[in-house]
Design an enzyme around this catalytic site. Structure first.
Site, PDB file in Angstrom:
ATOM      1  N   LEU A 112       0.873  -1.182   0.000  1.00  0.00           N
ATOM      2  CA  LEU A 112       0.000   0.000   0.000  1.00  0.00           C
ATOM      3  C   LEU A 112       0.909   1.230   0.000  1.00  0.00           C
ATOM      4  O   LEU A 112       1.797   1.348   0.840  1.00  0.00           O
ATOM      5  CB  LEU A 112      -0.888  -0.021   1.248  1.00  0.00           C
ATOM      6  CG  LEU A 112      -1.954   1.076   1.388  1.00  0.00           C
ATOM      7  CD1 LEU A 112      -3.001   0.635   2.424  1.00  0.00           C
ATOM      8  CD2 LEU A 112      -1.402   2.427   1.791  1.00  0.00           C
ATOM      9  N   ILE A 113       0.662   2.118  -0.954  1.00  0.00           N
ATOM     10  CA  ILE A 113       1.494   3.327  -1.085  1.00  0.00           C
ATOM     11  C   ILE A 113       0.596   4.559  -0.960  1.00  0.00           C
ATOM     12  O   ILE A 113      -0.474   4.612  -1.577  1.00  0.00           O
ATOM     13  CB  ILE A 113       2.220   3.358  -2.450  1.00  0.00           C
ATOM     14  CG1 ILE A 113       3.006   2.053  -2.666  1.00  0.00           C
ATOM     15  CG2 ILE A 113       3.150   4.571  -2.556  1.00  0.00           C
ATOM     16  CD1 ILE A 113       3.693   1.946  -4.021  1.00  0.00           C
ATOM     17  N   SER A 118      -0.826  10.311  -6.579  1.00  0.00           N
ATOM     18  CA  SER A 118      -1.369  11.105  -7.693  1.00  0.00           C
ATOM     19  C   SER A 118      -0.264  11.657  -8.577  1.00  0.00           C
ATOM     20  O   SER A 118      -0.502  11.988  -9.739  1.00  0.00           O
ATOM     21  CB  SER A 118      -2.230  12.252  -7.162  1.00  0.00           C
ATOM     22  OG  SER A 118      -1.416  13.181  -6.469  1.00  0.00           O
ATOM     23  N   SER A 119       0.948  11.786  -8.041  1.00  0.00           N
ATOM     24  CA  SER A 119       2.037  12.416  -8.799  1.00  0.00           C
ATOM     25  C   SER A 119       3.380  12.036  -8.177  1.00  0.00           C
ATOM     26  O   SER A 119       3.439  11.357  -7.136  1.00  0.00           O
ATOM     27  CB  SER A 119       1.880  13.951  -8.771  1.00  0.00           C
ATOM     28  OG  SER A 119       1.896  14.410  -7.423  1.00  0.00           O
ATOM     29  N   GLY A 120       4.438  12.479  -8.829  1.00  0.00           N
ATOM     30  CA  GLY A 120       5.779  12.444  -8.247  1.00  0.00           C
ATOM     31  C   GLY A 120       6.275  11.073  -7.832  1.00  0.00           C
ATOM     32  O   GLY A 120       6.092  10.061  -8.520  1.00  0.00           O
ATOM     33  N   ILE A 121       6.912  11.043  -6.671  1.00  0.00           N
ATOM     34  CA  ILE A 121       7.596   9.838  -6.203  1.00  0.00           C
ATOM     35  C   ILE A 121       6.595   8.705  -5.949  1.00  0.00           C
ATOM     36  O   ILE A 121       6.870   7.545  -6.264  1.00  0.00           O
ATOM     37  CB  ILE A 121       8.398  10.145  -4.911  1.00  0.00           C
ATOM     38  CG1 ILE A 121       9.430  11.259  -5.174  1.00  0.00           C
ATOM     39  CG2 ILE A 121       9.088   8.898  -4.371  1.00  0.00           C
ATOM     40  CD1 ILE A 121      10.097  11.816  -3.914  1.00  0.00           C
ATOM     41  N   SER A 143      13.209  12.898   3.957  1.00  0.00           N
ATOM     42  CA  SER A 143      13.831  13.959   3.154  1.00  0.00           C
ATOM     43  C   SER A 143      15.228  14.187   3.705  1.00  0.00           C
ATOM     44  O   SER A 143      15.482  13.864   4.882  1.00  0.00           O
ATOM     45  CB  SER A 143      13.018  15.255   3.293  1.00  0.00           C
ATOM     46  OG  SER A 143      13.700  16.350   2.708  1.00  0.00           O
ATOM     47  N   TYR A 149       8.298  22.114   8.012  1.00  0.00           N
ATOM     48  CA  TYR A 149       8.492  20.889   7.221  1.00  0.00           C
ATOM     49  C   TYR A 149       9.623  20.040   7.795  1.00  0.00           C
ATOM     50  O   TYR A 149       9.466  18.829   8.003  1.00  0.00           O
ATOM     51  CB  TYR A 149       8.782  21.280   5.766  1.00  0.00           C
ATOM     52  CG  TYR A 149       9.066  20.115   4.842  1.00  0.00           C
ATOM     53  CD1 TYR A 149       8.059  19.221   4.494  1.00  0.00           C
ATOM     54  CD2 TYR A 149      10.343  19.925   4.303  1.00  0.00           C
ATOM     55  CE1 TYR A 149       8.316  18.159   3.634  1.00  0.00           C
ATOM     56  CE2 TYR A 149      10.603  18.870   3.440  1.00  0.00           C
ATOM     57  CZ  TYR A 149       9.591  17.988   3.105  1.00  0.00           C
ATOM     58  OH  TYR A 149       9.849  16.929   2.251  1.00  0.00           O
TER      59      TYR A 149
HETATM   60  P1  NAP Z   1       4.197  15.530  -4.951  1.00  0.00           P
HETATM   61  O1  NAP Z   1       4.304  15.247  -6.401  1.00  0.00           O
HETATM   62  O2  NAP Z   1       3.593  16.831  -4.516  1.00  0.00           O
HETATM   63  O3  NAP Z   1       3.432  14.322  -4.253  1.00  0.00           O
HETATM   64  C1  NAP Z   1       2.943  14.394  -2.954  1.00  0.00           C
HETATM   65  C2  NAP Z   1       1.785  13.439  -2.843  1.00  0.00           C
HETATM   66  O4  NAP Z   1       1.290  13.481  -1.490  1.00  0.00           O
HETATM   67  C3  NAP Z   1       0.617  13.802  -3.745  1.00  0.00           C
HETATM   68  O5  NAP Z   1       0.084  12.625  -4.302  1.00  0.00           O
HETATM   69  C4  NAP Z   1      -0.371  14.442  -2.791  1.00  0.00           C
HETATM   70  O6  NAP Z   1      -1.720  14.324  -3.190  1.00  0.00           O
HETATM   71  C5  NAP Z   1      -0.112  13.587  -1.584  1.00  0.00           C
HETATM   72  N1  NAP Z   1      -0.731  14.136  -0.385  1.00  0.00           N
HETATM   73  C6  NAP Z   1      -0.610  15.377   0.144  1.00  0.00           C
HETATM   74  N2  NAP Z   1      -1.377  15.491   1.244  1.00  0.00           N
HETATM   75  C7  NAP Z   1      -1.993  14.289   1.410  1.00  0.00           C
HETATM   76  C8  NAP Z   1      -2.903  13.756   2.345  1.00  0.00           C
HETATM   77  N3  NAP Z   1      -3.387  14.502   3.353  1.00  0.00           N
HETATM   78  N4  NAP Z   1      -3.302  12.458   2.225  1.00  0.00           N
HETATM   79  C9  NAP Z   1      -2.849  11.690   1.217  1.00  0.00           C
HETATM   80  N5  NAP Z   1      -2.001  12.153   0.273  1.00  0.00           N
HETATM   81  C10 NAP Z   1      -1.586  13.426   0.371  1.00  0.00           C
HETATM   82  O7  NAP Z   1       5.635  15.517  -4.259  1.00  0.00           O
HETATM   83  P2  NAP Z   1       6.736  14.368  -4.136  1.00  0.00           P
HETATM   84  O8  NAP Z   1       8.041  15.030  -4.299  1.00  0.00           O
HETATM   85  O9  NAP Z   1       6.414  13.210  -4.977  1.00  0.00           O
HETATM   86  O10 NAP Z   1       6.583  14.019  -2.582  1.00  0.00           O
HETATM   87  C11 NAP Z   1       6.586  12.687  -2.104  1.00  0.00           C
HETATM   88  C12 NAP Z   1       7.338  12.631  -0.793  1.00  0.00           C
HETATM   89  O11 NAP Z   1       8.702  12.994  -1.026  1.00  0.00           O
HETATM   90  C13 NAP Z   1       6.827  13.588   0.290  1.00  0.00           C
HETATM   91  O12 NAP Z   1       6.817  12.929   1.538  1.00  0.00           O
HETATM   92  C14 NAP Z   1       7.873  14.697   0.284  1.00  0.00           C
HETATM   93  O13 NAP Z   1       7.955  15.336   1.541  1.00  0.00           O
HETATM   94  C15 NAP Z   1       9.114  13.917  -0.058  1.00  0.00           C
HETATM   95  N6  NAP Z   1      10.224  14.709  -0.585  1.00  0.00           N
HETATM   96  C16 NAP Z   1      10.097  15.408  -1.737  1.00  0.00           C
HETATM   97  C17 NAP Z   1      11.162  16.136  -2.209  1.00  0.00           C
HETATM   98  C18 NAP Z   1      11.085  16.927  -3.479  1.00  0.00           C
HETATM   99  O14 NAP Z   1      12.007  17.701  -3.757  1.00  0.00           O
HETATM  100  N7  NAP Z   1      10.090  16.760  -4.313  1.00  0.00           N
HETATM  101  C19 NAP Z   1      12.366  16.166  -1.497  1.00  0.00           C
HETATM  102  C20 NAP Z   1      12.465  15.433  -0.321  1.00  0.00           C
HETATM  103  C21 NAP Z   1      11.394  14.702   0.124  1.00  0.00           C
HETATM  104  P3  NAP Z   1      -2.547  15.511  -3.919  1.00  0.00           P
HETATM  105  O15 NAP Z   1      -2.279  15.346  -5.360  1.00  0.00           O
HETATM  106  O16 NAP Z   1      -3.964  15.243  -3.551  1.00  0.00           O
HETATM  107  O17 NAP Z   1      -2.033  16.807  -3.361  1.00  0.00           O
END
Ligand code: NAP
Length: 302
Positions: free
Chosen positions: A29-30, A34-37, A162, A175
């Site tokens: 379960l992930i 919806s996007s990104g990682i 992070s 954060y």
């Molecule tokens: P992202 O594309 O913004 O993805 C974040 C995901 O979390 C989206 O699917 C978002 O859904 C979801 N989300 C936010 N609030 C939520 C909630 N209350 N319940 C369930 N889902 C929720 O960013 P990402 O970079 O892939 O982030 C993934 C992880 O990597 C996060 O934990 C982030 O802190 C970490 N991270 C990211 C970076 C970076 O540079 N991007 C660096 C270090 C760590 P919605 O589409 O509905 O908003």
């Protein structure tokens, strides 16, 4: 050295093997797919042969995930479910559904998260609390709900933290504090979980080209105009961060260590997703992969 495990491949549930019949295919379960990682990890987990429960807080935003799964030829292994990490009932309800349908849960990937930019004097308390709700309490809630099932499967908890969970960064107080909290929680849980056969891993990305920054919906001119004595520092921070995101790694690259943690026989406690991330946390961490601390505290419970 790590050894790869191939998930057992069995037919998907059919009318002959209805929901509720335990399957032998490993199930993960992930959150936040919806996007990104999270999206990249869901597709990669399915490609690795896992039944992948890809969760979103708004299942209306699953199009990109479903398209990517289709293009990768793994749509049949990706099941979309609603899970909002800030809604306890949706977390426990989703875990219960997965176990009822598949008879097992082998791993959770706590990926959902959201950034927060500002400094507390000007932000006030609400963004600090909200950063904790999404990035910390959401992780705790899902981990707690999953643990009985992970004990049964000898499973794993994988959490995207992070480099900001190790090194506090300017204008990221809320954060980074939340990600530090997650790291402390998981570092404490890991030796206890190990006694019941559950592995715990934290995955530390640096800058990743996802929706992370866009989702912040920052109005930079308004922020700078309202930053008062902090305006020069905020301007320098934004300029520096914009430059660093120009060299961001792809979500697929950041997801690769998640899949490695899912499939390795003995995953590390801690892993960075890039050389840059490793170099960035190294001045702070004498224990880059967490093995020294796990060796130290593991002895307390054995
Ligand atoms: P992202 O594309 O913004 O993805 C974040 C995901 O979390 C989206 O699917 C978002 O859904 C979801 N989300 C936010 N609030 C939520 C909630 N209350 N319940 C369930 N889902 C929720 O960013 P990402 O970079 O892939 O982030 C993934 C992880 O990597 C996060 O934990 C982030 O802190 C970490 N991270 C990211 C970076 C970076 O540079 N991007 C660096 C270090 C760590 P919605 O589409 O509905 O908003």
């Amino acid at each position: 050295m790590t050894t790869e495990i191939t998930p057992e491949i069995t037919p998907e549930p059919t009318p002959e093997t209805p929901a509720g019949t335990p399957t032998t295919r490993k199930t993960v379960l992930i959150t936040g797919t919806s996007s990104g990682i999270g999206l990249a990890a869901a597709v990669a987990a399915a490609r690795a042969g896992w039944h992948t429960v890809a969760t979103l807080r708004d299942t209306g935003r699953a199009d990109a995930l479903l398209k990517a799964a289709e293009e990768a030829g793994v749509a049949g292994l990706v099941q979309v479910k609603r899970l909002d990490v800030t809604d306890a009932a949706s977390v426990t309800g989703c875990v219960a559904e997965v176990v009822a349908e598949h008879g097992r849960l082998d791993a959770v990937v706590n990926n959902a998260g959201a950034g927060s930019v500002g400094t507390v004097e000007q932000q006030g308390m609400e963004p600090v609390r909200s950063a904790m709700e999404v990035n910390y309490f959401g992780v705790v809630e899902l981990t707690r709900a999953a643990l009985p099932h992970l004990r049964a499967s000898g499973g794993r908890v994988i959490t995207v933290t992070s480099v900001g969970g190790v090194v506090g960064q300017p204008f990221n107080e809320a954060y980074c504090a939340a990600k530090f909290a997650v790291e402390g929680f998981m570092e404490s849980l890991a030796p206890v979980a190990a006694t019941v056969g559950v592995t715990v891993t934290v995955v530390e990305p640096g800058a990743v080209a996802s929706e992370f920054v866009t989702s912040l919906r920052l109005d930079v001119p308004a922020m700078l105009a309202g930053a008062g004595p902090y305006a020069p520092a905020l301007k320098a921070y934004i300029e520096r961060t914009t430059r660093s995101f120009a060299g961001a790694q792809s979500p697929e690259e950041a997801a690769a260590p998640i899949i490695a943690a899912l499939t390795a026989e003995r995953p590390p406690f801690r892993v960075q997703t890039s050389q840059w991330a490793g170099d960035f946390v190294a001045p702070k961490l004498a224990d880059l992969d967490g093995s020294a601390v796990q060796g130290l505290t593991g002895g307390w419970v054995r």
